[in-house]
Enzyme design. Sequence first.
Site, PDB file in Angstrom:
ATOM      1  N   GLU A  28      94.728  88.247  14.830  1.00  0.00           N
ATOM      2  CA  GLU A  28      93.952  89.430  15.171  1.00  0.00           C
ATOM      3  C   GLU A  28      93.823  89.546  16.701  1.00  0.00           C
ATOM      4  O   GLU A  28      94.063  88.564  17.430  1.00  0.00           O
ATOM      5  CB  GLU A  28      92.565  89.326  14.530  1.00  0.00           C
ATOM      6  CG  GLU A  28      92.579  89.291  12.995  1.00  0.00           C
ATOM      7  CD  GLU A  28      92.796  90.663  12.351  1.00  0.00           C
ATOM      8  OE1 GLU A  28      93.474  91.526  12.950  1.00  0.00           O
ATOM      9  OE2 GLU A  28      92.291  90.865  11.231  1.00  0.00           O
TER      10      GLU A  28
ATOM     11  N   ASP B 135     101.549  84.182   6.123  1.00  0.00           N
ATOM     12  CA  ASP B 135     100.110  83.973   5.930  1.00  0.00           C
ATOM     13  C   ASP B 135      99.712  83.957   4.470  1.00  0.00           C
ATOM     14  O   ASP B 135     100.520  84.261   3.580  1.00  0.00           O
ATOM     15  CB  ASP B 135      99.312  85.037   6.709  1.00  0.00           C
ATOM     16  CG  ASP B 135      99.943  86.422   6.637  1.00  0.00           C
ATOM     17  OD1 ASP B 135     100.716  86.666   5.697  1.00  0.00           O
ATOM     18  OD2 ASP B 135      99.674  87.247   7.518  1.00  0.00           O
TER      19      ASP B 135
ATOM     20  N   HIS C 217      97.742  93.598  15.057  1.00  0.00           N
ATOM     21  CA  HIS C 217      97.940  92.190  14.673  1.00  0.00           C
ATOM     22  C   HIS C 217      99.347  91.942  14.146  1.00  0.00           C
ATOM     23  O   HIS C 217     100.003  92.841  13.633  1.00  0.00           O
ATOM     24  CB  HIS C 217      96.861  91.697  13.687  1.00  0.00           C
ATOM     25  CG  HIS C 217      96.949  92.208  12.285  1.00  0.00           C
ATOM     26  ND1 HIS C 217      95.834  92.436  11.505  1.00  0.00           N
ATOM     27  CD2 HIS C 217      97.997  92.513  11.484  1.00  0.00           C
ATOM     28  CE1 HIS C 217      96.201  92.847  10.303  1.00  0.00           C
ATOM     29  NE2 HIS C 217      97.508  92.911  10.273  1.00  0.00           N
TER      30      HIS C 217
ATOM     31  N   ASN D 231      95.526  97.507  14.093  1.00  0.00           N
ATOM     32  CA  ASN D 231      94.901  97.010  15.331  1.00  0.00           C
ATOM     33  C   ASN D 231      95.869  96.168  16.170  1.00  0.00           C
ATOM     34  O   ASN D 231      95.451  95.501  17.110  1.00  0.00           O
ATOM     35  CB  ASN D 231      93.636  96.200  15.002  1.00  0.00           C
ATOM     36  CG  ASN D 231      93.932  94.933  14.202  1.00  0.00           C
ATOM     37  OD1 ASN D 231      95.085  94.607  13.943  1.00  0.00           O
ATOM     38  ND2 ASN D 231      92.896  94.203  13.824  1.00  0.00           N
TER      39      ASN D 231
HETATM   40  C1  F6R Z   1     101.399  90.314   6.103  1.00  0.00           C
HETATM   41  C2  F6R Z   1     100.908  90.285   7.472  1.00  0.00           C
HETATM   42  C3  F6R Z   1     100.279  91.468   8.127  1.00  0.00           C
HETATM   43  C4  F6R Z   1     100.913  92.797   7.738  1.00  0.00           C
HETATM   44  C5  F6R Z   1     100.185  93.949   8.434  1.00  0.00           C
HETATM   45  C6  F6R Z   1     100.709  95.292   7.994  1.00  0.00           C
HETATM   46  O1  F6R Z   1     101.942  89.074   5.723  1.00  0.00           O
HETATM   47  O2  F6R Z   1     100.983  89.269   8.079  1.00  0.00           O
HETATM   48  O3  F6R Z   1     100.387  91.311   9.534  1.00  0.00           O
HETATM   49  O4  F6R Z   1     102.258  92.802   8.072  1.00  0.00           O
HETATM   50  O5  F6R Z   1      98.813  93.877   8.153  1.00  0.00           O
HETATM   51  O6  F6R Z   1     100.448  95.479   6.640  1.00  0.00           O
HETATM   52  P1  F6R Z   1     101.104  96.681   5.814  1.00  0.00           P
HETATM   53  O7  F6R Z   1     102.569  96.431   5.802  1.00  0.00           O
HETATM   54  O8  F6R Z   1     100.520  96.554   4.433  1.00  0.00           O
HETATM   55  O9  F6R Z   1     100.724  97.929   6.512  1.00  0.00           O
END
Ligand code: F6R
Length: 246
Positions: free
Chosen positions: A142, A68, A137, A135
């Site tokens: 989401e 992303d 995702h 959450n």
């Molecule tokens: C990042 C992504 C998100 C993260 C998730 C966890 O490219 O796609 O899904 O993997 O938000 O983030 P952290 O690792 O910072 O807790």
Amino acid sequence: MMRVIRVNDYQEISEKAFEEIKKTVTEKPDAVLGLATGSSPVGLYQLMIKDHQENGTSYREVRTFNLDEYVGLPKDHPESYYSFMHRNLFDGLDIKEENIHIPSSEGDLQEKCEQYNDALEETVIDVQILGIGSNGHIGFNEPGTSFDSVTHIVDLKPSTIRDNARFFDDDISKVPTKAITMGISNVMAAKKIILLANGENKANAIQACVMGPVTENVPASILQEHPDVIMIVDRTAASSLYKEKR
Ligand code: F6R
């Protein structure tokens, strides 16, 4: 099949994930890696760089696809995922710039989604690294995103904006509100998926992902239907597993 590996701490998560990546690129020097940003994979990326520098493991033929990118940050903004990936991984490896794919959020967004999706459909990702949102995702898919989704533009949920404010001086108003993300069906097309989770604030998401029903309300729960998933979780992220939801 979903395999849960419970380890003690973040360092062990990084080491376990690194073993898998090293095995993949050693057996298949032109492997395709799916990569994530955020805090979860940073330790893994440091071990990949260290191993490249000390042991010469080469990424010259490796291709990468990131999950992303934020919409609304220029590519050279320090918190764009383009900058994040170069700073935390690519600049320390011998990977070729043309083999790096990160969704672009500059210009016509619909066109950028289609181009990225076309590139994904022509490729098979050998190993996809994932983090998980508090959450549930994956990527920026989401809760409520269709399991059939392909690369698309999303509105980030308030909880995601809050979680990511730590990268923006803890100032919610600086966090982008939209992103471009691989869809869930793109993620599920990877041959193997490795999800990394550490910390107490991931415990409920991990429980719902591993033990809950497969539901679009918990995007990561679809991983239960993937043939080859390894979840590497530390004690705190695993603390709600095999217990009633708190
Ligand atoms: C990042 C992504 C998100 C993260 C998730 C966890 O490219 O796609 O899904 O993997 O938000 O983030 P952290 O690792 O910072 O807790």
